[in-house]
Design an enzyme around this catalytic site. Structure first.
Site: not given
Ligand code: ADP
Ligand code: MG
Length: 312
Positions: A16-17, A134, A213, A275
């Site tokens: 989303g970013n 969620k 997603k 992820k």
């Molecule tokens: P997206 O919209 O890309 O799915 P998310 O916010 O769902 O983004 O996931 C990315 C975020 O995961 C990062 O901004 C970070 O703050 C967080 N995060 C949590 N745990 C970890 C980790 N172990 N390593 C890296 N990022 C992490």
């Molecule tokens: Mg996400």
């Protein structure tokens, strides 16, 4: 049709970013400007790879929910309709930005692109429908949350609406998407994890839920035979002890290592957790490489010079 090229297929899942970054107001001008960074790189990669683009919709669906909250007298829309709306708006923005970048690179005439409204089948018996997990939309105070007509959950930002997030079973348009990429179309699909549907006889029926997603992208990648799955987010990869003084970003790990670190609690649900789960699923089902990387390092990551790579 004779298929001449045997290029590898890349699936790029944009977080989303890619459109709205932390601390931004999220104007449309900002969103288009932000998109240029990943899209320019994807345009470059499309010279050498077949490309599928999927995307998140967290901030956009949040804004639509907020608009609904402010409007009395208009019947609120269920989540499946809001997901469909965000697929339309975001894929339009990706498609038009990509069009411009391809044209600037002079590869426009060789490339066609298409956006697909995508359905993703979920199981109506998925336990996620009983155990809502969620958080979506705006954050409220405890008092305001108690008056809302739907369940909420306490998050670090405040109380937010909580909805079901069932697992994706299959992408309804997988055959069409496969055909399109074989014809060298760039395909934008599965936005916001896809419109969640259950099978109702020979047809599909939308359900009030959202699908992660990253998990839908992994399912699509498996179903259409993607080679490389790139998960693009706002950090440079997956880290151990994220946010702690001993934080350590990972370069290349096997799925066994990924599963072990996940079990140890390094990757929280709702952010890095899905992820890693998506990466493991994809590799287990025959995928070659997964890379988790940041918006500005997509090309470097595909070259093997950035991000966290997850392999067999
Ligand atoms: P997206 O919209 O890309 O799915 P998310 O916010 O769902 O983004 O996931 C990315 C975020 O995961 C990062 O901004 C970070 O703050 C967080 N995060 C949590 N745990 C970890 C980790 N172990 N390593 C890296 N990022 C992490
Ligand atoms: Mg996400």
């Amino acid at each position: 049709m004779i298929i001449k090229n045997k290029k590898e297929t890349l699936l790029v899942a944009l977080g989303g970013n890619a459109l709205i970054q932390k601390g931004q107001e999220g104007t449309i001008e900002e969103q288009f400007e932000n998109l240029k960074v990943p899209i320019r790189q994807i345009a470059g990669l499309s010279k050498h790879y077949r490309v599928i683009i999927t995307h998140g919709n967290g901030p956009q669906i949040g804004n639509l929910l907020l608009m609904q909250e402010c409007c009395e007298g208009i019947s609120p829309l269920p989540l499946e309709i809001l997901v469909a709306q965000t697929q339309g708006q975001i894929s339009y923005m990706i498609e038009s930005t990509l069009d411009t970048e391809l044209m600037a690179m002079g590869v426009y005439t060789e490339k066609s692109l298409v956006s697909l409204i995508s359905y993703v089948v979920v199981d109506e018996k998925d336990p996620a429908f009983q155990c809502l997990s969620k958080p979506i939309g705006p954050a409220y105070t405890k008092e305001k949350a108690a008056r809302l007509p739907y369940p909420t959950i306490k998050t670090t930002k405040g109380y937010r609406r909580v909805v079901a997030s069932p697992r994706p079973i299959t992408i309804v348009e997988k055959f069409e998407i496969k055909k399109l990429i074989e014809m060298d179309f760039i395909v934008i699909c599965c936005g916001g994890g896809g419109i969640p549907v259950i099978r109702a006889g020979r047809t599909f029926c939308g359900v009030n839920a959202v699908i992660d997603k990253d998990l839908s992208s992994a399912k699509l990648a498996e179903e259409v035979g993607v080679d490389i799955f790139v998960i693009v987010t706002d950090v440079k990869g997956a880290a151990l002890h994220y946010g702690q003084p001993d934080e350590k970003y990972l370069r290349t790990i096997t799925i066994e290592q990924a599963a072990r670190y996940h079990q140890e609690g390094h990757f929280p649900p709702g952010s890095m957790g899905p992820k890693i789960e998506a990466a493991i699923e994809f590799i287990k089902n025959g995928g070659k490489r997964v890379i988790i990387t940041s918006l500005d390092a997509i090309e470097k990551a595909v070259e093997g010079k950035a991000g966290t790579e997850i392999i067999l």
